[in-house]
Design an enzyme around this catalytic site. Structure first.
Site, PDB file in Angstrom:
ATOM      1  CG  ASN A  17      -1.846   1.185   1.273  1.00  0.00           C
ATOM      2  OD1 ASN A  17      -2.448   1.532   0.242  1.00  0.00           O
ATOM      3  ND2 ASN A  17      -1.981   1.823   2.419  1.00  0.00           N
ATOM      4  CG  HIS A  59      -0.572   6.355   4.629  1.00  0.00           C
ATOM      5  ND1 HIS A  59      -1.949   6.364   4.674  1.00  0.00           N
ATOM      6  CD2 HIS A  59      -0.156   7.217   5.585  1.00  0.00           C
ATOM      7  CE1 HIS A  59      -2.347   7.185   5.642  1.00  0.00           C
ATOM      8  NE2 HIS A  59      -1.278   7.720   6.202  1.00  0.00           N
ATOM      9  CB  SER A 118       5.070   5.223   4.189  1.00  0.00           C
ATOM     10  OG  SER A 118       5.444   6.259   5.066  1.00  0.00           O
ATOM     11  CG  ASP A 172      -2.435   3.304   6.552  1.00  0.00           C
ATOM     12  OD1 ASP A 172      -2.480   2.642   5.495  1.00  0.00           O
ATOM     13  OD2 ASP A 172      -3.205   4.247   6.787  1.00  0.00           O
TER      14      ASP A 172
HETATM   15  C1  GRF Z   1      -2.573   8.897  -2.727  1.00  0.00           C
HETATM   16  O1  GRF Z   1      -2.289  10.074  -2.051  1.00  0.00           O
HETATM   17  C2  GRF Z   1      -2.244   7.692  -1.883  1.00  0.00           C
HETATM   18  O2  GRF Z   1      -1.139   7.892  -1.048  1.00  0.00           O
HETATM   19  C3  GRF Z   1      -3.491   7.546  -1.055  1.00  0.00           C
HETATM   20  O3  GRF Z   1      -4.532   7.850  -1.933  1.00  0.00           O
HETATM   21  C4  GRF Z   1      -4.063   8.710  -2.954  1.00  0.00           C
HETATM   22  C5  GRF Z   1      -4.373   8.050  -4.266  1.00  0.00           C
HETATM   23  O4  GRF Z   1      -4.058   8.877  -5.352  1.00  0.00           O
HETATM   24  N1  GRF Z   1      -3.561   6.216  -0.472  1.00  0.00           N
HETATM   25  P1  GRF Z   1      -4.131   8.297  -6.822  1.00  0.00           P
HETATM   26  O5  GRF Z   1      -5.516   7.696  -7.010  1.00  0.00           O
HETATM   27  O6  GRF Z   1      -3.058   7.267  -6.970  1.00  0.00           O
HETATM   28  O7  GRF Z   1      -3.904   9.468  -7.721  1.00  0.00           O
END
Ligand code: GRF
Length: 205
Positions: A120, A122, A149, A158
Site C-alpha cells: 500500500n 500512504h 510511505s 497502515d
Molecule cells: C494517494 O495520495 C495515496 O497515497 C493515497 O490515496 C491517494 C491516491 O491517489 N492512499 P491516486 O488515485 O493514486 O492518484
C-alpha cells in the site's frame, strides 16, 4: 484464497502486478509507466487493474493502457468482494498486489492470504498519521516535514513494514492541497522503487 505461505520473491520470471484503486489513479499511472503492460520491463508488468468503483478514473487508465480492468462492487458485503477479487487475482496469475488509493479496508483473512505480496502507499511518514487524510493530520500537528510511505499490508491500518519512504518539507503557507500535491510527486517515485525492492527480494515483511 491464495497460498500465503509461499516465499514469493525473487521470481525466476517477470512478475505479474495487479493495482487496486478506487479513484483518480495517478499512482497506477506511475506503476504503468515503470512496469508497462506490454512487458518491456523484465522485472514486472501491470496485468490487472481492479476497482470497487465502476466510475473510477483508474479503471479508464487501465483500459487505455491495454490492461484488464475489472470493477468489483463492494456494497455491504466485504466477504463477497474479497472472494471475487481473490478469484480475479488468481485468474490473472498475479504475483504482487499494489493498493493505490484503494479506499476499503481488507479483512485479516484476505491480508493473510496475500501476506508478503500486498503493498500500500500512504501519504505520510508512517507510523505518523495513519488512516484517512494523512496530509491534513500532518498540517494539524504542525510538523515541518512529511512525505509518503510504501509498506507491506498487515491486519492493521497502515501498520505493516515500511519498504520506502520519501520526505518532503511542509511549508508555512501549505494547505492540504498544496501539501498533497508535493507529496504525490514523491509517491510516484516511491511506489515503483518499493515494487523493485520487493520483487528483488531485498525487503521482506
Ligand atoms: C494517494 O495520495 C495515496 O497515497 C493515497 O490515496 C491517494 C491516491 O491517489 N492512499 P491516486 O488515485 O493514486 O492518484
Amino acid at each position: 484464497m491464495a497460498d500465503g505461505a509461499a516465499a514469493p520473491f525473487p521470481l525466476a520470471r517477470q512478475a505479474r502486478l495487479a493495482v487496486l484503486a478506487s479513484g483518480r489513479g495517478s499512482n497506477l499511472a506511475s506503476l504503468l509507466a515503470a512496469f508497462p503492460a506490454s512487458g518491456e520491463e523484465p522485472l514486472a508488468a501491470v496485468c490487472l487493474v481492479l476497482s470497487d468503483r465502476a466510475q473510477a478514473p483508474a479503471l479508464a487508465r487501465g483500459v487505455a493502457a491495454g490492461v484488464a480492468a475489472e470493477h468489483v462492487a463492494f456494497g455491504h458485503d466485504r466477504a463477497a468482494f474479497e472472494r471475487a477479487a481473490d478469484a480475479l487475482l488468481r485468474e490473472h496469475a498475479i504475483d504482487l498486489v499494489c493498493l493505490a488509493g484503494f479506499m476499503r479496508i481488507l479483512s485479516a483473512g484476505f491480508v493473510a492470504a496475500w501476506a508478503g505480496r500486498l503493498l500500500n502507499i500512504h501519504p505520510s511518514l508512517l507510523p505518523a498519521f495513519p488512516g484517512l487524510h494523512g496530509q491534513r493530520q500532518a498540517l494539524a500537528a504542525g510538523v515541518h516535514e512529511s512525505g509518503c510511505s510504501v509498506h507491506f499490508v498487515d491486519a492493521g491500518v497502515d501498520t505493516g513494514r515500511v519498504i520506502v519512504q520519501r520526505r518532503v518539507p511542509v511549508r508555512d503557507d501549505d494547505d492540504e492541497e498544496s501539501l498533497a500535491a508535493r507529496i504525490l510527486e514523491h509517491e510516484h517515485l516511491a511506489y515503483p522503487e518499493a515494487v523493485r525492492l520487493v520483487l528483488r527480494g531485498e525487503v521482506t515483511p
